[in-house]
Design a protein around this motif. Structure first.
Motif, PDB file in Angstrom:
ATOM      1  N   VAL A   1      12.432   9.367  -8.286  1.00 15.50           N
ATOM      2  CA  VAL A   1      12.241   9.391  -9.382  1.00 15.50           C
ATOM      3  C   VAL A   1      13.503   9.394  -9.950  1.00 15.50           C
ATOM      4  CG1 VAL A   1      11.927  11.789 -11.078  1.00 15.50           C
ATOM      5  CG2 VAL A   1      10.874  12.059  -8.991  1.00 15.50           C
ATOM      6  N   ILE A   2      14.781   9.418  -9.936  1.00 13.55           N
ATOM      7  CA  ILE A   2      16.102   9.831 -10.142  1.00 13.55           C
ATOM      8  C   ILE A   2      16.232   7.791 -10.501  1.00 13.55           C
ATOM      9  CG2 ILE A   2      18.658   9.903  -9.662  1.00 13.55           C
ATOM     10  CD1 ILE A   2      17.567  12.490  -9.855  1.00 13.55           C
ATOM     11  N   PHE A   3      16.374   7.196  -9.561  1.00 13.73           N
ATOM     12  CA  PHE A   3      16.716   5.696  -9.559  1.00 13.73           C
ATOM     13  C   PHE A   3      15.523   5.068 -10.747  1.00 13.73           C
ATOM     14  CE2 PHE A   3      15.601   2.167  -7.902  1.00 13.73           C
ATOM     15  CZ  PHE A   3      17.403   1.126  -7.786  1.00 13.73           C
ATOM     16  N   GLY A   4      14.543   5.152 -10.733  1.00 17.08           N
ATOM     17  CA  GLY A   4      13.224   4.589 -11.756  1.00 17.08           C
ATOM     18  C   GLY A   4      14.437   5.397 -12.966  1.00 17.08           C
ATOM     19  N   GLY A   5      14.078   6.522 -13.257  1.00 19.21           N
ATOM     20  CA  GLY A   5      15.106   7.070 -14.406  1.00 19.21           C
ATOM     21  C   GLY A   5      13.969   7.692 -14.520  1.00 19.21           C
ATOM     22  N   MET A   6      14.628   9.329 -14.679  1.00 15.27           N
ATOM     23  CA  MET A   6      13.390  10.842 -15.074  1.00 15.27           C
ATOM     24  C   MET A   6      13.149  10.485 -16.129  1.00 15.27           C
ATOM     25  SD  MET A   6      16.083  13.547 -13.346  1.00 15.27           S
ATOM     26  CE  MET A   6      17.916  12.642 -14.110  1.00 15.27           C
TER      27      MET A   6
ATOM     28  N   THR B   1       0.613  -0.907  -0.036  1.00 13.95           N
ATOM     29  CA  THR B   1      -0.142  -0.092   0.212  1.00 13.95           C
ATOM     30  C   THR B   1       0.906   1.278   0.362  1.00 13.95           C
ATOM     31  OG1 THR B   1      -1.614  -1.773   1.657  1.00 13.95           O
ATOM     32  CG2 THR B   1      -1.953   1.038   1.003  1.00 13.95           C
ATOM     33  N   MET B   2       1.809   1.256   0.868  1.00  8.88           N
ATOM     34  CA  MET B   2       2.561   2.440   0.903  1.00  8.88           C
ATOM     35  C   MET B   2       3.192   2.899  -0.443  1.00  8.88           C
ATOM     36  SD  MET B   2       2.579   3.927   3.888  1.00  8.88           S
ATOM     37  CE  MET B   2       4.165   4.743   4.589  1.00  8.88           C
ATOM     38  N   ILE B   3       3.951   1.119  -0.928  1.00 13.18           N
ATOM     39  CA  ILE B   3       4.334   1.670  -2.652  1.00 13.18           C
ATOM     40  C   ILE B   3       3.456   2.252  -3.434  1.00 13.18           C
ATOM     41  CG2 ILE B   3       5.208   0.423  -5.024  1.00 13.18           C
ATOM     42  CD1 ILE B   3       6.393  -1.257  -2.145  1.00 13.18           C
ATOM     43  N   GLY B   4       2.326   2.248  -3.194  1.00 17.12           N
ATOM     44  CA  GLY B   4       1.315   2.248  -4.077  1.00 17.12           C
ATOM     45  C   GLY B   4       1.231   4.161  -3.392  1.00 17.12           C
ATOM     46  N   MET B   5       1.331   4.626  -2.761  1.00 11.89           N
ATOM     47  CA  MET B   5       1.275   6.161  -2.546  1.00 11.89           C
ATOM     48  C   MET B   5       2.846   6.213  -3.065  1.00 11.89           C
ATOM     49  SD  MET B   5       1.234   7.709   0.798  1.00 11.89           S
ATOM     50  CE  MET B   5       3.258   8.269   1.335  1.00 11.89           C
ATOM     51  N   TYR B   6       3.502   5.587  -2.746  1.00 12.15           N
ATOM     52  CA  TYR B   6       4.813   6.621  -3.074  1.00 12.15           C
ATOM     53  C   TYR B   6       5.186   6.840  -4.953  1.00 12.15           C
ATOM     54  CZ  TYR B   6       7.092   7.694   1.202  1.00 12.15           C
ATOM     55  OH  TYR B   6       7.305   8.092   2.322  1.00 12.15           O
ATOM     56  N   VAL B   7       4.537   5.294  -5.270  1.00  9.28           N
ATOM     57  CA  VAL B   7       4.182   5.689  -6.770  1.00  9.28           C
ATOM     58  C   VAL B   7       3.698   6.902  -7.573  1.00  9.28           C
ATOM     59  CG1 VAL B   7       3.230   4.131  -8.869  1.00  9.28           C
ATOM     60  CG2 VAL B   7       3.623   3.309  -6.884  1.00  9.28           C
ATOM     61  N   ILE B   8       2.363   7.056  -6.961  1.00 11.25           N
ATOM     62  CA  ILE B   8       1.370   8.432  -7.059  1.00 11.25           C
ATOM     63  C   ILE B   8       2.750   9.721  -6.774  1.00 11.25           C
ATOM     64  CG2 ILE B   8      -0.101   9.640  -6.016  1.00 11.25           C
ATOM     65  CD1 ILE B   8      -1.283   7.994  -5.371  1.00 11.25           C
ATOM     66  N   LEU B   9       2.667   9.813  -5.724  1.00  9.61           N
ATOM     67  CA  LEU B   9       4.362  10.720  -5.072  1.00  9.61           C
ATOM     68  C   LEU B   9       4.988  10.627  -6.348  1.00  9.61           C
ATOM     69  CD1 LEU B   9       4.292  10.763  -1.480  1.00  9.61           C
ATOM     70  CD2 LEU B   9       2.510  12.215  -2.615  1.00  9.61           C
ATOM     71  N   SER B  10       5.623   9.780  -6.709  1.00  4.49           N
ATOM     72  CA  SER B  10       6.746   9.967  -7.063  1.00  4.49           C
ATOM     73  C   SER B  10       6.364  10.303  -9.099  1.00  4.49           C
ATOM     74  CB  SER B  10       7.789   8.754  -7.355  1.00  4.49           C
ATOM     75  OG  SER B  10       6.812   7.804  -8.024  1.00  4.49           O
ATOM     76  N   LEU B  11       5.035   9.754  -9.286  1.00  3.96           N
ATOM     77  CA  LEU B  11       4.496  10.594 -10.756  1.00  3.96           C
ATOM     78  C   LEU B  11       3.834  11.842 -10.570  1.00  3.96           C
ATOM     79  CD1 LEU B  11       2.039   7.357 -11.369  1.00  3.96           C
ATOM     80  CD2 LEU B  11       3.898   8.052 -13.073  1.00  3.96           C
ATOM     81  N   SER B  12       3.930  12.457  -9.457  1.00  2.00           N
ATOM     82  CA  SER B  12       3.855  13.574  -9.710  1.00  2.00           C
ATOM     83  C   SER B  12       5.183  14.180  -9.323  1.00  2.00           C
ATOM     84  CB  SER B  12       3.065  14.200  -8.218  1.00  2.00           C
ATOM     85  OG  SER B  12       3.469  14.346  -7.394  1.00  2.00           O
ATOM     86  N   LEU B  13       6.280  14.061  -9.176  1.00  3.60           N
ATOM     87  CA  LEU B  13       6.867  14.711  -8.861  1.00  3.60           C
ATOM     88  C   LEU B  13       8.099  14.480 -10.476  1.00  3.60           C
ATOM     89  CD1 LEU B  13       9.466  16.878  -7.835  1.00  3.60           C
ATOM     90  CD2 LEU B  13      10.429  14.932  -7.235  1.00  3.60           C
ATOM     91  N   ASN B  14       7.636  13.251 -10.880  1.00  2.81           N
ATOM     92  CA  ASN B  14       8.528  13.206 -12.025  1.00  2.81           C
ATOM     93  C   ASN B  14       8.132  14.417 -13.114  1.00  2.81           C
ATOM     94  OD1 ASN B  14      10.282  11.570 -14.023  1.00  2.81           O
ATOM     95  ND2 ASN B  14       8.562  10.232 -14.337  1.00  2.81           N
ATOM     96  N   LEU B  15       6.488  14.529 -13.271  1.00  3.32           N
ATOM     97  CA  LEU B  15       5.993  15.848 -13.919  1.00  3.32           C
ATOM     98  C   LEU B  15       6.903  17.016 -13.884  1.00  3.32           C
ATOM     99  CD1 LEU B  15       3.744  15.997 -16.389  1.00  3.32           C
ATOM    100  CD2 LEU B  15       2.294  16.988 -14.120  1.00  3.32           C
ATOM    101  N   ILE B  16       7.672  17.423 -12.900  1.00  5.50           N
ATOM    102  CA  ILE B  16       7.784  18.715 -12.834  1.00  5.50           C
ATOM    103  C   ILE B  16       9.619  18.309 -12.815  1.00  5.50           C
ATOM    104  CG2 ILE B  16       8.893  20.095 -11.362  1.00  5.50           C
ATOM    105  CD1 ILE B  16       6.623  20.336  -9.577  1.00  5.50           C
ATOM    106  N   THR B  17      10.494  17.291 -12.261  1.00  2.00           N
ATOM    107  CA  THR B  17      11.819  16.992 -12.881  1.00  2.00           C
ATOM    108  C   THR B  17      11.910  16.427 -13.695  1.00  2.00           C
ATOM    109  OG1 THR B  17      11.542  17.054 -10.023  1.00  2.00           O
ATOM    110  CG2 THR B  17      13.240  15.711 -11.152  1.00  2.00           C
ATOM    111  N   GLY B  18      11.398  15.046 -13.954  1.00  2.00           N
ATOM    112  CA  GLY B  18      11.493  14.328 -15.322  1.00  2.00           C
ATOM    113  C   GLY B  18      10.286  14.430 -16.251  1.00  2.00           C
ATOM    114  N   TYR B  19       9.701  15.529 -16.592  1.00  6.85           N
ATOM    115  CA  TYR B  19       9.309  15.751 -18.039  1.00  6.85           C
ATOM    116  C   TYR B  19       9.484  17.539 -18.439  1.00  6.85           C
ATOM    117  CZ  TYR B  19       7.408  11.345 -18.617  1.00  6.85           C
ATOM    118  OH  TYR B  19       7.394  10.368 -18.950  1.00  6.85           O
ATOM    119  N   THR B  20       9.976  18.141 -17.294  1.00  7.69           N
ATOM    120  CA  THR B  20      10.465  19.539 -16.866  1.00  7.69           C
ATOM    121  C   THR B  20      11.655  20.284 -16.705  1.00  7.69           C
ATOM    122  OG1 THR B  20       7.891  19.720 -16.174  1.00  7.69           O
ATOM    123  CG2 THR B  20       8.592  22.068 -16.800  1.00  7.69           C
ATOM    124  N   GLY B  21      12.440  19.380 -16.093  1.00  6.01           N
ATOM    125  CA  GLY B  21      13.587  19.413 -15.601  1.00  6.01           C
ATOM    126  C   GLY B  21      13.540  20.696 -14.700  1.00  6.01           C
ATOM    127  N   GLN B  22      12.654  21.025 -13.956  1.00 12.16           N
ATOM    128  CA  GLN B  22      13.120  21.464 -13.163  1.00 12.16           C
ATOM    129  C   GLN B  22      12.792  21.215 -11.561  1.00 12.16           C
ATOM    130  OE1 GLN B  22      12.722  24.634 -13.492  1.00 12.16           O
ATOM    131  NE2 GLN B  22      12.851  23.966 -15.776  1.00 12.16           N
TER     132      GLN B  22
END
Lengths: 342, 301
Positions: free
Chosen positions: A267-272, A51-72
């Motif tokens: 985000v960094i580990f999985g792949g931006m 369940t915790m993993i699921g929550m962190y997937v949501i959080l990392s997906l959200s951060l990925n939009l800024i960091t992984g896709y927009t480079g901020q």
């Protein structure tokens, strides 16, 4: 060896994505497995970790939009989680509304804060945004700590309502929370995926690759960055709301800088700039402290090392660098290029 | 809103508190400024370097009982070398790979986190007592009386900032630093060893952070692993306010942040002590991103 394994995984993923029948049967199997997990009598702590993993997937997906896709880079993401969590918990306590409404409100309020933080800072270069997010996360914590009439200060909020779905209380015992979080993961993934594949997503990636050129191509970079920030904050707030109703207790130290670092490490580990990387990253990095109890003390040092070593040796992350959308961190030309001692 | 009572003496006390704090912030801010000037990089690990310096001083002064001046000296050297080490191990390889700025940014965040948590593992996360420094009681200056600790902290910071300025403006190394700041490529072609200059800059930044860490520990009398987090943020706000990359700007910025903090504490209470610097930072970023004295434009797209 490692590359071979990664290559195998990727070729497997490619095969899966190429053939439609294979693709859908894999999805169906995955869904079935997900449905069965709480039913097959796994130990309670495992269901909790999933369940915790699921929550962190949501959080990392959200951060990925800024960091992984927009480079901020944002390192105050925990601030948005805290806003979501507190908004949702307070509304549900004071007005007795259902989780599905309060979580949405929590996410919306977090999104508004994303707008407020994004407007002044996103006109500037990435570094300033990073510092601003860091300060933002701290200020949110301070306000929560000091505004006792609203937030109950350092004592936190207890006895937060469990999510109720058509009269059924969702708990860890009946597997309800597990289903809930993975449904939320599904929704988040679909929305983020659609954004990335849209015109807006391509514009965000253009900003990531070269902001100046993106501007010259007529992309309104500041506006788009603000939009990305709002969406990202929204989902971070959603994750925070879920956490509040799952643990049923939050205090000012629930979401700290450590949380932000964990998310960015995923985000960094999985792949931006990858979606599957967020799943793998969350699965590995959330379960490893559980698996390696003896490393408990060094857990956060390991997170720091992940950031430093991944950026140095594999900046595209474990699953990154496969498609055009992934962030490859191309080698730019910069002033230090001459510094090699020949 | 509580109105402070006590009239002029209290007002003076607040101003003096603010100036003392501000000078120490200026010392930390100088480290940000120097590194930014040369590498165009905000060194996130600077706050944890400052905490490291405070802990080294703690070990020498409290555990080994060597007194405060050896502590300061050893802390300066050790922390300066930590600065060099950070550059050599984590940032230099990235420069050689010509990585994007974002790579260096994430790396320094990681480094800061590693240092902070190693301090926590070694020393424990609780606050530890640190002896009050320069404690000669109250010093009377005419009709006003000042706390000797504050006065000496102020003077020591001032002295160090003057020394730093002299190094940068009057010595050969300083000249080389300014040359690299202008244009690393040209400096390299003129026979300046750019890598040495970068290391020297990191050493100076680390050393000033160590001094700041020791002074602040002796002022508040506590040392704890997370102390660099907020201090770093405040110092960065100070550096941005004065114009990052400008040395005297950092000093002015530090004083403004220190004074604001001192007044905020007396008007709003201690709870929002740390929020002031952040508010200043946001305001500066909105109104004038390059700061008061900033010459260099921050890349604005």
């Amino acid at each position: 060896m490692k590359n071979k394994i990664i290559g195998n995984i990727n070729s497997l993923i490619n095969v899966i994505e190429k053939k439609k029948t294979v693709k859908y049967s894999v999805y169906a199997a995955a869904l079935l497995i997900m449905f069965l997990i709480p039913k097959i009598g796994l130990p309670m702590f495992m269901v909790r970790i999933l369940t915790m993993i699921g929550m962190y997937v949501i959080l990392s997906l959200s951060l990925n939009l800024i960091t992984g896709y927009t480079g901020q880079v944002s390192i105050g993401h925990a601030g948005f989680c805290a806003i979501g969590a507190y908004t949702s918990a307070l509304i549900s306590l004071n007005f007795g509304l259902n989780f599905f409404i309060t979580a949405l409100l929590g996410a919306l309020v977090a999104g508004i804060f994303g707008l407020l933080l994004g407007l002044p800072t996103l006109r500037l270069s990435g570094t300033y945004l990073t510092i601003a997010t860091l300060g933002f996360g701290e200020v949110i914590r301070m306000v929560i700590l000091n505004w006792e009439s609203l937030t109950n200060g350092p004592l936190g909020i207890t006895k937060i309502q469990r999510p109720v779905f058509f009269g059924i209380e969702l708990t860890s015992l009946n597997g309800g929370l597990f289903y809930l979080v993975w449904v939320l993961v599904f929704i988040t993934t679909v929305i983020i995926y659609r954004i990335i594949r849209s015109k807006m997503g391509r514009a965000l990636m253009a900003i990531r690759e070269d902001e100046l050129v993106a501007t010259l191509m007529g992309i309104k970079t500041t506006n788009l960055k603000v939009y990305a920030f709002i969406i990202s904050a929204f989902f971070a707030g959603l994750g925070g709301s879920f956490y509040a109703h799952m643990i049923r207790y939050i205090d000012p130290n629930t979401f700290t800088f450590d949380t932000s670092i964990m998310i960015i490490s995923i985000v960094i580990f999985g792949g931006m700039g990858t979606i599957r990387g967020m799943f793998l990253g969350s699965a590995l990095l959330i379960s490893f402290p559980e698996a390696l109890r003896f490393l408990q003390e060094y857990r956060f040092v390991v997170f720091g090392l992940i950031l430093v070593l991944m950026i140095r040796y594999r900046p595209q992350g474990i699953l990154g660098g496969q498609s055009k959308r992934d962030y490859k961190m191309p080698e730019g030309v910069n002033l230090d290029s001459i510094m090699k001692e020949g | 809103m509580k109105k402070p009572k006590g009239g002029d003496t209290l007002l003076f006390q607040q101003i003096f508190d603010g100036l003392t704090l501000g000078m120490v912030y200026a010392l930390i801010a100088v480290g940000y400024s120097l590194v930014f000037g040369i590498l165009r990089l905000v060194n996130f690990s600077h706050g944890s370097v400052y905490a490291f310096g405070a802990h080294i001083a703690l070990v020498v002064a409290v555990s080994m009982q060597w007194g405060i001046f050896p502590a300061l000296l050893i802390s300066i050297i050790a922390t300066g070398f930590l600065g060099i080490l950070i550059d050599k191990l984590s940032l230099k390889p990235l420069r050689e790979k010509k990585s994007k700025p974002i790579a260096a940014l994430i790396t320094t965040i990681g480094v800061s986190y590693i240092i902070q948590n190693l301090l926590m593992i070694i020393f424990g996360s609780q606050s530890k007592w640190f002896p009050k420094i320069f404690n000669y009681g109250i010093i009377k200056l005419g009709s006003i009386s000042v706390n000797s600790t504050q006065l000496f902290i102020f003077l020591v910071s001032l002295l160090l900032l003057i020394i730093l300025t002299v190094i940068i403006q009057k010595t050969k190394v300083g000249l080389a630093m300014r040359a690299v700041e202008q244009n690393p490529k040209a400096a390299h072609l003129m026979g300046i060893n750019v890598n040495y200059i970068v290391s020297f800059t990191f050493f100076l930044g680390g050393a000033s952070a160590a001094i700041a860490g020791t002074l602040i520990s002796g002022y508040y009398q506590v040392v704890y692993p997370n102390m660099g987090f907020i201090a770093g943020l405040k110092a960065f706000s100070a550096a941005v306010l004065g114009g990052i990359g400008v040395l005297y700007g950092s000093v002015i910025g530090g004083l403004v942040v220190g004074l604001s903090e001192s007044f905020a504490v007396s008007y709003f209470g201690g709870g929002y002590r740390d929020a002031v610097a952040f508010v200043i930072l946001i305001l500066v970023l909105i109104i004038r991103p390059k700061g008061i004295f900033g010459k260099k434009d921050i890349t604005k797209v």
